[in-house]
Every structure is written in structure tokens, then in C-alpha cells.
Design a protein around this motif. Structure first.
Motif, PDB file in Angstrom:
ATOM      1  N   CYS A  63      -1.502   3.213  -2.425  1.00 52.47           N
ATOM      2  CA  CYS A  63      -2.388   4.177  -1.778  1.00 52.47           C
ATOM      3  C   CYS A  63      -3.247   3.503  -0.714  1.00 52.47           C
ATOM      4  N   VAL A  64      -3.810   2.353  -1.020  1.00 52.93           N
ATOM      5  CA  VAL A  64      -4.684   1.661  -0.074  1.00 52.93           C
ATOM      6  C   VAL A  64      -3.904   1.207   1.155  1.00 52.93           C
ATOM      7  N   VAL A  65      -2.676   0.734   0.960  1.00 52.31           N
ATOM      8  CA  VAL A  65      -1.843   0.349   2.105  1.00 52.31           C
ATOM      9  C   VAL A  65      -1.626   1.544   3.034  1.00 52.31           C
ATOM     10  N   LEU A  92       1.110  -1.503  10.560  1.00 53.34           N
ATOM     11  CA  LEU A  92      -0.001  -1.692   9.624  1.00 53.34           C
ATOM     12  C   LEU A  92       0.471  -1.585   8.175  1.00 53.34           C
ATOM     13  N   ILE A  93       1.452  -0.733   7.905  1.00 57.40           N
ATOM     14  CA  ILE A  93       2.026  -0.658   6.552  1.00 57.40           C
ATOM     15  C   ILE A  93       2.641  -2.008   6.172  1.00 57.40           C
ATOM     16  N   GLY A 122      -0.087  -4.537   5.477  1.00 55.91           N
ATOM     17  CA  GLY A 122      -0.709  -4.357   4.169  1.00 55.91           C
ATOM     18  C   GLY A 122       0.144  -4.886   3.030  1.00 55.91           C
ATOM     19  N   VAL A 123       1.451  -4.602   3.083  1.00 54.92           N
ATOM     20  CA  VAL A 123       2.354  -5.086   2.039  1.00 54.92           C
ATOM     21  C   VAL A 123       2.461  -6.605   2.088  1.00 54.92           C
ATOM     22  N   LEU A 124       2.551  -7.158   3.286  1.00 57.46           N
ATOM     23  CA  LEU A 124       2.585  -8.624   3.448  1.00 57.46           C
ATOM     24  C   LEU A 124       1.354  -9.254   2.801  1.00 57.46           C
TER      25      LEU A 124
END
Length: 376
Positions: free
Chosen positions: A133-135, A314-315, A318-320
Motif C-alpha cells: 500500500c505504501v509503495v 516510483l513503484i 519503492g520496491v527496490l
């Protein structure tokens, strides 16, 4: 016909990332069986108990990852046709609800109330879903007005949106809150053209984190354990992990031949699994695992910088960050470089909720890669 007109493009799909993920999951299954078989046979009369449970989550999670990778990632920020609400908004309020429920009715494990019981299906940790959710939510908020992040108040605006989730998580799970905060900050940092104010933001986060650590007795005690691991009564687990790392040598004792997993390291298949990897596969095996994660991070970085739009980039960012910070914290804890905290090694440590969430995140990044165009 002009040369430019003869060029045709096709969508890219990062199969190297896909195969790397599957390899890490399979390696994790091997190590979970190696680390858990003795205790599983001793206490449950079934040496494959933990392997079978993790394998079920892997068998379910990999197809989910592939399905998610074939869904356009931009659909999560588009309004649904009937109720006119974006899926990411629904996910945000669902996570708020689940984090509230777990604080009131959650099941306590290891002194922390982090789990929701699902009856015969096992337990679910809402904070894992909150990471996804935060990502997605932070990337959505930032891409709406990325130029606002050129000043400190734009960053505060993002923190205000993500803050309720972060506050609910930090009550019982400081380490996961730290990862969530890192995801949020990294997405903002990448989108901002001016980076100077992040120094101030970093200082403020460090001050707040210090209060959250030393203001709670059991967190402050972990710092004391870290400083006196050889003499503190609660330093046993970390000390046994260090013995495992030291005894592995260069090439290790061989797969399945660890001594520390035979009851010396409590629940060795969970957060301390890296210490058994060091013991059984040695320095060579440990470096190989770290190199695999570096390769994974490099593929995520490549997708992030080549994403077709800001939201996709940006997704991937965030995962990285999620993967990089979680690996860094886990290895640092196992080697006693930082105070102990409950963070699993991605794809390798035992844990169904964590594995499925990681695979969903990988599906999101693969979805971004699937929209990258390149020349035939």
C-alpha cells in the motif's frame, strides 16, 4: 521509406528478473528444509512441516505474481467505473482498518501483537500488506504534483498522507515502520529536484526513532543486548548465530550439516536463516547470496530508470528500497552490526505473508517492465 518509419517497437518483459526471483524462492525452500527439518521432526514428527507450508505459499504466490505482472499498473490509480473510487484509495483504507484491528484483536507472538488469526488457514500480518500500500499510495501522491517536493513543505504533505499508516504500524512493529518510512522517503527523494532539505528530514526521523527506541523498555533493552551480547542473558540467539557464521569458514560444512540449527539457534528457519547459510555454505555461499540480491536490486534499478512514466518509476523505486533495506537490516542483525529486530531475509526466510507480498511487489515491477518499449 525513411529509416525512422521502418523502426518498430515492442513491449519489454524482464525475464531475467522473473527467473532470478524464482531461483531465490527455490533456494529459500531448500534452506528452510535444511534449517527446520530437525526441529520439525523432533516437535511435530514431520520433518517437512515448514517446507510444505512455505511451498504452498510459493505455489500460490508465483502465479499471483505473474497475473499481477500482466495487469497494467496504472489501473490502481484510475477511478472504478461504478463507485468512482480509485483502487489505491480502497487499499489505503483497508490497511488502516486492518492495522487498527490487529492492535485491538491481534494475536501476540514473541511479545508483539502483529498477527490476525485466520483459523485453520494460519495467521496474517497486516503490516506486510501495508508495505504494498505504501509503495503504491506514496507513488500516487507524489506523481500528482511532483514539483511540490522541491521544498520541505511538499515533503511534509506526503508524510501527512502516509503518516496514519506509519503511526499504526510503529506501535507494535518498529522495524517494519522503519522499512515503510524508508520506502516513503526514497520515493520522495527520487521525485524531488532539490535534495538539501532531506538532511533536515533525516535528522528529524533519527530523533523520532531514538524516542521510539529508548522510550519503550523492550526496544531499549535490545540495544543493551547488542552492546553486551556475550554477557547479556538475552544475547543467546545472536551469539549462537555468530558461532554459526564463524564455524562456516570459507566453503562451509556442507548443505544440511549445520550444528547450530540443532536447537542452538531458536527457529533458525526464520530471521536467523542467514547464519545457517554461512555455516553450511561458508563465506563463499554467503557472498553468492548477497550477490544475487545485488543483481536483483540492479534489475529493479534498471526498470525504475527506464519506466515509461513517473508513477511506474516510483513503484520500482519503492520496491527496490523495500528489498534493499530488508536485506541490509537482516544481514546486519545476524552479524550483530545493529541491535536485534525481527526482519526476515526476503524470499528465503520462512513466512507465508512475507513471501506472497514480496511476490506481488515483484509482479508490480514486472508490470512496469512490460510497458517499457524498445526497438525490435
Amino acid at each position: 521509406m525513411e529509416q525512422g518509419k521502418r523502426r518498430r517497437t515492442k513491449n519489454y518483459y524482464d525475464y531475467s528478473l522473473l527467473f532470478l526471483i524464482i531461483f531465490l524462492v527455490c533456494f529459500g525452500l531448500v534452506m528452510i528444509y535444511s534449517t527446520s527439518s530437525y526441529n520439525a521432526a523432533k516437535y511435530y514428527d514431520d520433518s517437512t512441516k515448514f517446507l510444505r507450508r512455505q511451498m504452498l505459499f510459493a505455489i500460490a504466490g508465483i502465479p499471483i505474481m505473474i497475473i499481477v505482472s500482466k495487469i497494467d499498473y496504472r489501473i490502481y490509480i484510475k477511478r472504478l467505473p461504478i463507485i468512482k473510487i480509485r483502487p489505491i484509495t480502497l487499499l489505503f483504507f483497508l490497511c488502516i482498518l486492518l492495522q487498527t484491528v490487529v492492535l485491538i484483536f491481534g494475536e501476540a507472538t514473541g511479545g508483539s501483537q502483529r498477527w490476525i488469526s485466520l483459523g485453520g488457514l494460519g495467521k496474517f500480518q497486516p503490516s506486510e500488506l501495508t508495505k504494498i500500500c505504501v509503495v503504491l499510495f506514496t507513488a500516487y501522491i507524489v506523481q500528482l504534483a511532483p514539483r511540490r517536493l522541491d521544498n520541505f513543505f511538499g515533503f511534509v504533505r506526503v508524510v501527512a498522507f502516509v503518516g496514519p499508516l506509519l503511526a499504526l504500524v510503529v506501535v507494535e512493529n518498529f522495524s517494519t515502520a522503519l522499512i515503510i518510512a524508508a520506502i516513503m522517503v526514497s520515493i520522495c527523494f527520487v521525485a524531488s529536484r532539490k535534495k538539501g532539505y532531506f538532511v533536515i528530514a533525516g535528522i528529524l526521523f533519527i530523533v523520532a526513532g531514538s524516542f521510539l527506541v529508548f522510550g519503550v523498555s523492550y526496544r531499549g533493552e535490545r540495544v543493551e543486548v547488542w552492546r553486551n551480547v556475550e554477557t547479556h542473558p538475552k544475547g543467546y540467539q545472536i551469539l549462537q548465530g555468530l558461532y554459526a557464521i564463524a564455524s562456516g569458514g570459507l566453503f562451509g560444512k556442507g548443505l544440511g550439516n549445520s550444528m547450530q540449527k540443532l536447537g542452538f539457534i531458536p527457529e533458525a528457519h526464520n530471521d536467523m536463516i542467514f547464519s545457517v547459510i554461512c555455516e553450511e555454505l561458508g563465506m563463499f555461499g554467503a557472498i553468492a547470496v548477497i550477490m544475487l540480491f545485488l543483481l536483483l536490486i540492479w534489475r529493479l534499478f534498471t526498470i525504475a530508470i527506464n519506466a515509461p512514466d513517473l508513477y511506474g518509476g516510483l513503484i520500482a523505486t519503492g520496491v527496490l528500497t523495500h528489498i534493499a533495506v530488508q536485506v541490509l537490516i537482516n544481514v546486519a542483525v545476524v552479524t550483530n552490526s545493529i541491535p536485534a529486530t525481527g526482519i526476515p531475509l526476503p524470499f528465503i526466510s520462512y513466512g507465508g505473508s512475507s513471501l506472497v507480498v514480496l511476490l506481488v511487489e515483484m509482479g508490480l515491477v514486472l508490470s512496469v517492465s512490460n510497458k517499457i518499449e524498445h526497438e525490435r
